[in-house]
Design a protein around this motif. Structure first.
Motif, PDB file in Angstrom:
ATOM      1  N   ILE A 105       0.850  -1.192   0.000  1.00  0.00           N
ATOM      2  CA  ILE A 105       0.000   0.000   0.000  1.00  0.00           C
ATOM      3  C   ILE A 105       0.884   1.240   0.000  1.00  0.00           C
ATOM      4  O   ILE A 105       1.932   1.275   0.652  1.00  0.00           O
ATOM      5  N   ARG A 106       0.458   2.256  -0.745  1.00  0.00           N
ATOM      6  CA  ARG A 106       1.122   3.551  -0.758  1.00  0.00           C
ATOM      7  C   ARG A 106       0.062   4.648  -0.788  1.00  0.00           C
ATOM      8  O   ARG A 106      -0.977   4.496  -1.446  1.00  0.00           O
ATOM      9  N   VAL A 107       0.342   5.761  -0.094  1.00  0.00           N
ATOM     10  CA  VAL A 107      -0.565   6.910  -0.062  1.00  0.00           C
ATOM     11  C   VAL A 107       0.229   8.131  -0.501  1.00  0.00           C
ATOM     12  O   VAL A 107       1.271   8.435   0.079  1.00  0.00           O
ATOM     13  N   THR A 108      -0.260   8.824  -1.517  1.00  0.00           N
ATOM     14  CA  THR A 108       0.451   9.993  -2.038  1.00  0.00           C
ATOM     15  C   THR A 108       0.108  11.242  -1.238  1.00  0.00           C
ATOM     16  O   THR A 108      -0.795  11.247  -0.409  1.00  0.00           O
ATOM     17  N   ARG A 109       0.830  12.308  -1.532  1.00  0.00           N
ATOM     18  CA  ARG A 109       0.628  13.562  -0.800  1.00  0.00           C
ATOM     19  C   ARG A 109      -0.771  14.118  -0.976  1.00  0.00           C
ATOM     20  O   ARG A 109      -1.270  14.853  -0.112  1.00  0.00           O
ATOM     21  N   ASP A 110      -1.429  13.807  -2.089  1.00  0.00           N
ATOM     22  CA  ASP A 110      -2.785  14.307  -2.305  1.00  0.00           C
ATOM     23  C   ASP A 110      -3.859  13.367  -1.750  1.00  0.00           C
ATOM     24  O   ASP A 110      -5.050  13.578  -1.961  1.00  0.00           O
ATOM     25  N   GLY A 111      -3.428  12.318  -1.038  1.00  0.00           N
ATOM     26  CA  GLY A 111      -4.383  11.435  -0.382  1.00  0.00           C
ATOM     27  C   GLY A 111      -4.897  10.294  -1.241  1.00  0.00           C
ATOM     28  O   GLY A 111      -5.860   9.620  -0.856  1.00  0.00           O
ATOM     29  N   THR A 112      -4.260  10.036  -2.370  1.00  0.00           N
ATOM     30  CA  THR A 112      -4.647   8.899  -3.204  1.00  0.00           C
ATOM     31  C   THR A 112      -3.999   7.626  -2.653  1.00  0.00           C
ATOM     32  O   THR A 112      -2.810   7.626  -2.335  1.00  0.00           O
ATOM     33  N   VAL A 113      -4.790   6.571  -2.545  1.00  0.00           N
ATOM     34  CA  VAL A 113      -4.335   5.310  -1.971  1.00  0.00           C
ATOM     35  C   VAL A 113      -4.205   4.265  -3.082  1.00  0.00           C
ATOM     36  O   VAL A 113      -5.144   4.061  -3.857  1.00  0.00           O
ATOM     37  N   TYR A 114      -3.043   3.625  -3.144  1.00  0.00           N
ATOM     38  CA  TYR A 114      -2.794   2.568  -4.127  1.00  0.00           C
ATOM     39  C   TYR A 114      -2.599   1.243  -3.382  1.00  0.00           C
ATOM     40  O   TYR A 114      -1.821   1.174  -2.428  1.00  0.00           O
ATOM     41  N   VAL A 115      -3.298   0.213  -3.853  1.00  0.00           N
ATOM     42  CA  VAL A 115      -3.273  -1.088  -3.200  1.00  0.00           C
ATOM     43  C   VAL A 115      -2.848  -2.142  -4.214  1.00  0.00           C
ATOM     44  O   VAL A 115      -3.419  -2.224  -5.316  1.00  0.00           O
ATOM     45  N   ALA A 116      -1.855  -2.948  -3.857  1.00  0.00           N
ATOM     46  CA  ALA A 116      -1.425  -4.063  -4.693  1.00  0.00           C
ATOM     47  C   ALA A 116      -2.187  -5.315  -4.287  1.00  0.00           C
ATOM     48  O   ALA A 116      -1.986  -5.841  -3.193  1.00  0.00           O
ATOM     49  N   ASP A 117      -3.056  -5.778  -5.169  1.00  0.00           N
ATOM     50  CA  ASP A 117      -3.838  -6.998  -4.962  1.00  0.00           C
ATOM     51  C   ASP A 117      -3.115  -8.113  -5.706  1.00  0.00           C
ATOM     52  O   ASP A 117      -3.408  -8.419  -6.858  1.00  0.00           O
ATOM     53  N   ARG A 118      -2.141  -8.739  -5.026  1.00  0.00           N
ATOM     54  CA  ARG A 118      -1.107  -9.516  -5.699  1.00  0.00           C
ATOM     55  C   ARG A 118      -1.634 -10.699  -6.516  1.00  0.00           C
ATOM     56  O   ARG A 118      -1.316 -10.832  -7.694  1.00  0.00           O
ATOM     57  N   GLU A 119      -2.415 -11.562  -5.892  1.00  0.00           N
ATOM     58  CA  GLU A 119      -2.817 -12.789  -6.593  1.00  0.00           C
ATOM     59  C   GLU A 119      -3.808 -12.520  -7.719  1.00  0.00           C
ATOM     60  O   GLU A 119      -3.918 -13.323  -8.653  1.00  0.00           O
ATOM     61  N   TYR A 120      -4.513 -11.393  -7.665  1.00  0.00           N
ATOM     62  CA  TYR A 120      -5.428 -11.034  -8.752  1.00  0.00           C
ATOM     63  C   TYR A 120      -4.790 -10.080  -9.761  1.00  0.00           C
ATOM     64  O   TYR A 120      -5.470  -9.557 -10.638  1.00  0.00           O
ATOM     65  N   ARG A 121      -3.480  -9.837  -9.602  1.00  0.00           N
ATOM     66  CA  ARG A 121      -2.671  -9.117 -10.589  1.00  0.00           C
ATOM     67  C   ARG A 121      -3.233  -7.733 -10.929  1.00  0.00           C
ATOM     68  O   ARG A 121      -3.321  -7.349 -12.096  1.00  0.00           O
ATOM     69  N   ARG A 122      -3.555  -6.972  -9.890  1.00  0.00           N
ATOM     70  CA  ARG A 122      -4.126  -5.664 -10.161  1.00  0.00           C
ATOM     71  C   ARG A 122      -3.722  -4.665  -9.081  1.00  0.00           C
ATOM     72  O   ARG A 122      -3.461  -5.021  -7.937  1.00  0.00           O
ATOM     73  N   VAL A 123      -3.663  -3.416  -9.497  1.00  0.00           N
ATOM     74  CA  VAL A 123      -3.482  -2.291  -8.584  1.00  0.00           C
ATOM     75  C   VAL A 123      -4.791  -1.525  -8.564  1.00  0.00           C
ATOM     76  O   VAL A 123      -5.305  -1.130  -9.623  1.00  0.00           O
ATOM     77  N   GLN A 124      -5.340  -1.330  -7.368  1.00  0.00           N
ATOM     78  CA  GLN A 124      -6.554  -0.537  -7.250  1.00  0.00           C
ATOM     79  C   GLN A 124      -6.244   0.810  -6.614  1.00  0.00           C
ATOM     80  O   GLN A 124      -5.400   0.921  -5.726  1.00  0.00           O
ATOM     81  N   MET A 125      -6.937   1.822  -7.103  1.00  0.00           N
ATOM     82  CA  MET A 125      -6.707   3.222  -6.722  1.00  0.00           C
ATOM     83  C   MET A 125      -7.965   3.749  -6.024  1.00  0.00           C
ATOM     84  O   MET A 125      -9.080   3.578  -6.521  1.00  0.00           O
ATOM     85  N   PHE A 126      -7.783   4.377  -4.852  1.00  0.00           N
ATOM     86  CA  PHE A 126      -8.891   4.903  -4.052  1.00  0.00           C
ATOM     87  C   PHE A 126      -8.560   6.323  -3.591  1.00  0.00           C
ATOM     88  O   PHE A 126      -7.394   6.720  -3.573  1.00  0.00           O
ATOM     89  N   ASN A 127      -9.582   7.057  -3.154  1.00  0.00           N
ATOM     90  CA  ASN A 127      -9.278   8.239  -2.354  1.00  0.00           C
ATOM     91  C   ASN A 127      -9.081   7.789  -0.915  1.00  0.00           C
ATOM     92  O   ASN A 127      -9.284   6.611  -0.587  1.00  0.00           O
ATOM     93  N   LYS A 128      -8.676   8.683  -0.051  1.00  0.00           N
ATOM     94  CA  LYS A 128      -8.295   8.284   1.307  1.00  0.00           C
ATOM     95  C   LYS A 128      -9.472   7.793   2.145  1.00  0.00           C
ATOM     96  O   LYS A 128      -9.277   7.169   3.200  1.00  0.00           O
ATOM     97  N   ASP A 129     -10.695   8.041   1.678  1.00  0.00           N
ATOM     98  CA  ASP A 129     -11.868   7.572   2.405  1.00  0.00           C
ATOM     99  C   ASP A 129     -12.389   6.241   1.879  1.00  0.00           C
ATOM    100  O   ASP A 129     -13.412   5.737   2.352  1.00  0.00           O
ATOM    101  N   GLY A 130     -11.680   5.667   0.890  1.00  0.00           N
ATOM    102  CA  GLY A 130     -12.046   4.352   0.395  1.00  0.00           C
ATOM    103  C   GLY A 130     -12.936   4.342  -0.821  1.00  0.00           C
ATOM    104  O   GLY A 130     -13.426   3.285  -1.226  1.00  0.00           O
ATOM    105  N   LYS A 131     -13.138   5.491  -1.454  1.00  0.00           N
ATOM    106  CA  LYS A 131     -13.918   5.522  -2.688  1.00  0.00           C
ATOM    107  C   LYS A 131     -13.051   5.035  -3.851  1.00  0.00           C
ATOM    108  O   LYS A 131     -11.983   5.572  -4.100  1.00  0.00           O
ATOM    109  N   PHE A 132     -13.529   4.025  -4.555  1.00  0.00           N
ATOM    110  CA  PHE A 132     -12.788   3.452  -5.667  1.00  0.00           C
ATOM    111  C   PHE A 132     -12.715   4.437  -6.827  1.00  0.00           C
ATOM    112  O   PHE A 132     -13.708   5.086  -7.179  1.00  0.00           O
TER     113      PHE A 132
END
Length: 371
Positions: A254-281
């Motif tokens: 997981i990484r969170v940028t200065r503007d509050g964007t959250v990046y999640v590595a979903d390893r076994e499903y081979r995808r990166v999902q991007m959210f705002n800091k409140d969990g909105k996809f």
């Protein structure tokens, strides 16, 4: 008849023009990507200089502090019995040149050290966060049959500060007191919140107050409510689709940028999902053809998201999630288990059974690939 011919001519011109505009719209991003300057790297074969008296087990994770010192988390219990007496403490620190600075960590009174060390993070205040992913029935030698359901917070000298969760106490994804084999963590300075990739047993992002450890919120894939699916075995699908399952698999980084964007590595499903800091996809990036989303790091200017996949590390435009290039210099040890980037742009790889490595930033190149 003359008017009909004129009409047909106008229609043909319109269709051709529309076709040209459509083609331009589709090809413009690719052309821009090809002409965009991308970071390039070379392997530093001399990094690091581990003291001769010590041996490191599987190197699981790497973090960078404000002075660009490199904090390495390894698993002493993975050393062979004949090497166990020379095991380095699980946390070992080097400078950017690879010189040894200090080492500490391990079981002690007052906290529950993880059985199987997994993730390390240095937050903006300098605190060190450590988690593990041991499972009671994983059958690995030398481990107690407990689940690592906790995160530990220390000063940089190894003084214990706080523990979130308790070993072997998880009640599942709805549990707001315990984690369940967390893989990674990141503190967002603007709100002083701890974002946890939770992880191997749970399948969620969990957010806590970084001072008190109080639970604040959680979410799963696409912002959905996370559901329980707890097992020690790593389950990797044999076929992949886009957008993929409605739940996360192993939330590995997981990484969170200065503007509050959250990046999640979903390893076994081979995808990166991007959210705002409140969990909105927001959106996701999926690669179904190769192992992907092994780990994550951010370039110093946060223009790029680095994503481990295949035999190297992909360069991704972090706002569009477009793959721009691939970091695969000669001698790279792989995509990494966890990766980190320092303020100079260097990338550090923790590759468990393959060790660790520094990729020295060599500047920006117009090439689309860094192979």
């Amino acid at each position: 008849m003359k008017h009909e011919n004129i009409g047909r001519a106008v229609l043909i011109v319109f269709i051709l023009a529309a076709g040209w505009v459509t083609t331009a719209a589709l090809t413009a991003p690719a052309n821009q990507a090809q002409g965009r300057s991308l970071p390039s790297f070379a392997v530093d074969a001399a990094w690091p200089k581990v003291p001769a008296k010590w041996k490191l087990g599987d190197v699981s994770s790497i973090a960078i502090d404000a002075q660009d010192n490199v904090w390495v988390l390894h698993r002493p219990r993975t050393l062979k019995p004949e090497e166990a007496g020379r095991a380095a403490p699980p946390v070992i620190v080097f400078d950017t040149a690879g010189n040894y600075i200090k080492a500490w960590g391990g079981a002690n009174n007052g906290y529950e050290w993880p059985e199987r060390e997994h993730g390390i993070h240095i937050d903006y205040k300098g605190f060190v966060w450590i988690g593990g992913n041991s499972c009671p029935t994983n059958g690995l030698p030398g481990l107690k049959p407990v689940a690592d359901d906790q995160l530990l917070k220390f000063t940089q000298d190894g003084k214990f500060v706080m523990q979130i969760g308790r070993s072997n106490q998880s009640k599942g994804n709805a549990d707001t007191r315990n984690l369940h084999r967390p893989a990674d963590q990141w503190v967002y300075p603007q709100t002083n919140e701890l974002f946890v990739a939770d992880g191997y047993g749970n399948h969620r992002v969990a957010v806590f107050d970084a001072n008190s450890g109080a639970f604040k919120r959680m979410w799963g894939a696409f912002g959905n409510k996370p559901m329980d699916d707890d097992h020690c075995q790593v389950v990797t699908p044999t076929s992949f689709s886009d957008p993929g399952p409605r739940q996360l698999s192993i939330v590995h980084a997981i990484r969170v940028t200065r503007d509050g964007t959250v990046y999640v590595a979903d390893r076994e499903y081979r995808r990166v999902q991007m959210f705002n800091k409140d969990g909105k996809f927001v959106k996701q990036l999926v690669r179904t053809d190769i192992p992907f989303a092994r780990d994550l790091a951010l370039s110093p200017d946060q223009q790029f998201l680095y994503v481990g996949g295949g035999n190297g590390i992909f360069i991704v435009d972090r706002k569009t999630l477009e793959i721009m290039g691939n970091i695969q210099p000669q001698g790279i040890i792989g995509a990494g288990h966890h990766i980190a980037a320092d303020s100079k742009g260097n990338i550090y790889i923790a590759q468990t059974t393959a060790g660790m490595q520094k990729l020295t930033f060599k500047g920006l190149s117009a090439n689309r690939s860094n192979e």
